[in-house]
Write a protein that holds these residues in place. Structure first.
Motif, mmCIF file in Angstrom:
data_model
loop_
_atom_site.group_PDB
_atom_site.id
_atom_site.type_symbol
_atom_site.label_atom_id
_atom_site.label_comp_id
_atom_site.label_asym_id
_atom_site.label_seq_id
_atom_site.Cartn_x
_atom_site.Cartn_y
_atom_site.Cartn_z
ATOM 1 N N VAL A 128 -0.603 5.864 -13.406
ATOM 2 C CA VAL A 128 -1.462 5.289 -12.368
ATOM 3 C C VAL A 128 -2.410 6.381 -11.887
ATOM 4 N N ARG A 129 -3.674 6.263 -12.254
ATOM 5 C CA ARG A 129 -4.644 7.335 -12.047
ATOM 6 C C ARG A 129 -5.233 7.376 -10.648
ATOM 7 N N ALA A 130 -5.191 6.254 -9.925
ATOM 8 C CA ALA A 130 -5.837 6.187 -8.621
ATOM 9 C C ALA A 130 -5.156 5.108 -7.796
ATOM 10 N N GLY A 131 -5.234 5.233 -6.466
ATOM 11 C CA GLY A 131 -4.539 4.259 -5.635
ATOM 12 C C GLY A 131 -5.212 4.024 -4.297
ATOM 13 N N ILE A 132 -4.952 2.821 -3.749
ATOM 14 C CA ILE A 132 -5.458 2.448 -2.427
ATOM 15 C C ILE A 132 -4.310 1.878 -1.612
ATOM 16 N N ASP A 133 -4.190 2.373 -0.395
ATOM 17 C CA ASP A 133 -3.247 1.844 0.588
ATOM 18 C C ASP A 133 -4.056 1.104 1.646
ATOM 19 N N MET A 134 -3.898 -0.223 1.706
ATOM 20 C CA MET A 134 -4.587 -1.023 2.711
ATOM 21 C C MET A 134 -3.643 -1.271 3.882
ATOM 22 N N ASP A 135 -3.777 -0.438 4.899
ATOM 23 C CA ASP A 135 -3.118 -0.602 6.195
ATOM 24 C C ASP A 135 -1.601 -0.529 6.151
ATOM 25 N N GLY A 136 -1.069 0.266 5.245
ATOM 26 C CA GLY A 136 0.377 0.406 5.168
ATOM 27 C C GLY A 136 0.866 1.772 5.597
ATOM 28 N N THR A 137 1.800 1.801 6.545
ATOM 29 C CA THR A 137 2.503 3.033 6.878
ATOM 30 C C THR A 137 3.253 3.514 5.644
ATOM 31 N N THR A 138 3.154 4.789 5.325
ATOM 32 C CA THR A 138 3.729 5.302 4.086
ATOM 33 C C THR A 138 5.142 5.840 4.295
ATOM 34 N N LEU A 188 -7.448 2.599 3.516
ATOM 35 C CA LEU A 188 -8.388 1.624 4.063
ATOM 36 C C LEU A 188 -7.600 0.811 5.082
ATOM 37 N N GLY A 189 -7.957 0.961 6.375
ATOM 38 C CA GLY A 189 -7.073 0.373 7.358
ATOM 39 C C GLY A 189 -7.728 -0.094 8.629
ATOM 40 N N SER A 190 -6.859 -0.443 9.565
ATOM 41 C CA SER A 190 -7.252 -0.903 10.891
ATOM 42 C C SER A 190 -7.178 0.265 11.872
ATOM 43 N N ALA A 191 -7.511 -0.018 13.122
ATOM 44 C CA ALA A 191 -7.583 1.041 14.127
ATOM 45 C C ALA A 191 -6.233 1.692 14.410
ATOM 46 N N ARG A 192 -5.147 1.054 14.027
ATOM 47 C CA ARG A 192 -3.844 1.695 14.208
ATOM 48 C C ARG A 192 -3.723 2.980 13.404
ATOM 49 N N HIS A 193 -4.566 3.099 12.394
ATOM 50 C CA HIS A 193 -4.456 4.244 11.491
ATOM 51 C C HIS A 193 -5.553 5.273 11.697
ATOM 52 N N VAL A 194 -6.177 5.301 12.877
ATOM 53 C CA VAL A 194 -7.093 6.409 13.160
ATOM 54 C C VAL A 194 -6.277 7.678 13.338
ATOM 55 N N PRO A 195 -6.890 8.837 13.146
ATOM 56 C CA PRO A 195 -6.140 10.085 13.342
ATOM 57 C C PRO A 195 -5.533 10.139 14.736
ATOM 58 N N GLY A 213 0.816 -1.205 0.000
ATOM 59 C CA GLY A 213 0.000 0.000 0.000
ATOM 60 C C GLY A 213 0.851 1.256 0.000
ATOM 61 N N ALA A 214 1.923 1.227 0.793
ATOM 62 C CA ALA A 214 2.866 2.345 0.774
ATOM 63 C C ALA A 214 3.472 2.506 -0.619
ATOM 64 N N SER A 215 3.680 1.389 -1.306
ATOM 65 C CA SER A 215 4.247 1.432 -2.656
ATOM 66 C C SER A 215 3.261 1.999 -3.665
ATOM 67 N N ALA A 216 1.952 1.851 -3.400
ATOM 68 C CA ALA A 216 0.969 2.463 -4.294
ATOM 69 C C ALA A 216 1.133 3.973 -4.310
ATOM 70 N N MET A 217 1.335 4.551 -3.132
ATOM 71 C CA MET A 217 1.550 5.997 -3.088
ATOM 72 C C MET A 217 2.862 6.369 -3.769
ATOM 73 N N THR A 234 1.601 8.346 9.793
ATOM 74 C CA THR A 234 1.915 8.886 8.467
ATOM 75 C C THR A 234 0.675 9.242 7.666
ATOM 76 N N TRP A 235 -0.467 8.615 7.948
ATOM 77 C CA TRP A 235 -1.678 8.974 7.216
ATOM 78 C C TRP A 235 -2.124 10.380 7.576
ATOM 79 N N ASP A 236 -1.940 10.782 8.844
ATOM 80 C CA ASP A 236 -2.245 12.169 9.239
ATOM 81 C C ASP A 236 -1.432 13.138 8.392
ATOM 82 N N ARG A 237 -0.160 12.842 8.241
ATOM 83 C CA ARG A 237 0.730 13.713 7.462
ATOM 84 C C ARG A 237 0.299 13.780 6.007
ATOM 85 N N ASP A 238 0.034 12.610 5.410
ATOM 86 C CA ASP A 238 -0.248 12.558 3.983
ATOM 87 C C ASP A 238 -1.645 13.071 3.637
ATOM 88 N N TRP A 239 -2.589 12.910 4.561
ATOM 89 C CA TRP A 239 -3.962 13.354 4.305
ATOM 90 C C TRP A 239 -4.001 14.825 3.895
#
Length: 385
Positions: free
Chosen positions: A253-263, A279-286, A240-244, A292-297
């Motif tokens: 690559v027009r669109a991407g999904i990261d499933m539970d990967g730290t970027t 798309l992730g687990s509770a570890r990735h809530v804000p 998922g991190a590699s998708a970004m 890293t999802w907070d940063r990238d969002w």
């Protein structure tokens, strides 16, 4: 993550970062009463039968980043696609030796080592592709895992009218078998504690993806079915991190999904305007332990979603929970049941792709759904850790 069965097995390092490669656990998974026999992947939900084939590609323009004796990068690519053929030999999940190396590397000793090679898939091996100008979805697995551990998702997407190209990133999983019988084991596992390992890994995978996109037109006889203006990438964990990372580097690559990967890849300061979904687990809530999802969002300037599944954990987005019974491994209390985890993953990934590659608006992505109450839309409706 290095362990195949974290979600279903309750392995000790589930709390580790959802990124790349902590050391594997020292103890085996918690056994249940007995294995139940071969696993059967759930049937695809789309209208089309599914075919599958495998390509082997060699990039002579660069040496392999992990094997210093290899002056070219070799890749195995598994394709899933719609077909009209319903009967025929089912595609193998993995070989007995690949199953053995994966279970040994994951410290799983609750069933015979060839167990995963007996997993029953739905795709017809070597079937003739059907359809014209279909969108392409690239899949990238987690660290140490083969792309076969995303087969349930791949088959479902193919049944819905996508060509899916799953990449085995050589020397980054416990076993990749080539046609001459060579088995590439996990050389990258010896470097996973090096500074900058994650950042280097995702950049290498992004290069792998771009090479595969370059090669597909000439290497697959079904390539005329691919609409090269409609390409997306989906990955789990480091995949998922590699998708970004791939989207930052390759505008195809027009669109991407990261499933539970730290970027790891840094989005340019002017932002990334193409559609992206976390798309992730509770570890990735804000404000959670994987920030890293907070940063990238903040730097995602186009269409974006951040969805956390209640009860999911790192491997819930893979085939892992579906394989647990076959290996005689207990589920953890409070973790999403295997069938539900697969349903949620398939549903939200397909909705995203249908909206952005097929221009079919998906109300499911606009707000929480009573049918899928586990899906919390962040940052608004999921609580900080």
């Amino acid at each position: 993550m290095r362990h195949l069965l974290a979600a279903a097995a309750g392995l000790a390092v589930l709390a580790a970062s959802a990124c790349s490669a902590p050391a594997p656990p020292r103890s085996a998974a918690t056994p249940s009463a007995a294995p139940t026999g071969p696993a059967t992947l759930p049937a695809p939900t789309g209208p089309h039968p599914v075919g599958s084939t495998t390509l082997y590609l060699k990039d002579t323009s660069r040496p392999d980043p992990w094997n210093l004796d290899a002056d070219a990068r070799e890749l195995k690519v598994t394709l899933w696609y719609p077909t009209q053929q319903r009967n025929g030999q089912r595609a193998p999940y993995m070989t007995p030796k690949e199953s053995e190396l994966l279970l040994k590397g994951s410290r799983i000793a609750t069933a015979p080592y060839d167990t995963l090679s007996k997993t029953r898939t739905n795709a017809v091996e070597g079937a003739e592709p059907a359809g014209e100008k279909l969108p392409l979805v690239v899949l990238s697995p987690g660290f140490t895992k083969p792309v076969s551990t995303l087969t349930s998702l791949a088959e479902d997407l193919a049944s819905r009218g996508y060509v899916v190209a799953g990449i085995d990133h050589t020397y980054e999983s416990y076993a990749t078998t080539f046609p001459d019988g060579r088995i590439a084991e996990c050389l990258a596992c010896d470097s996973n504690s090096d500074p900058g390992f994650g950042a280097g890994l995702v950049q290498g995978r992004a290069t792998d993806v771009s090479f595969v996109l370059d090669q597909l037109p000439s290497k697959w006889d079904g390539t005329d079915r691919i609409d090269r203006a409609r390409i997306a990438m989906v990955g789990q964990s480091i995949g998922g991190a590699s998708a970004m990372a791939t989207m930052v580097n390759d505008s195809r690559v027009r669109a991407g999904i990261d499933m539970d990967g730290t970027t790891y890849a840094r989005i340019p300061k002017n932002g990334l305007s193409r559609p992206f979904m976390f798309l992730g687990s509770a570890r990735h809530v804000p404000g959670g332990p994987a920030p890293t999802w907070d940063r990238d969002w903040k730097l995602l300037t186009g269409w974006k979603r951040w969805i956390v599944l209640t009860g999911a954990e790192h491997q819930s987005f893979t085939d892992t929970p579906l394989l647990a019974d076959a290996l005689g491994i207990k589920s953890l209390p409070g973790v999403l049941p295997a069938a539900r985890a697969a349903e949620l993953t398939r549903t939200y990934v397909a909705a995203f792709l249908d909206q952005h590659l097929k221009a079919r608006r998906q109300p499911l992505l606009d707000k929480p759904s009573a049918h899928y109450p586990e899906a919390k839309f962040c940052p608004a409706s999921c609580a900080p850790a």
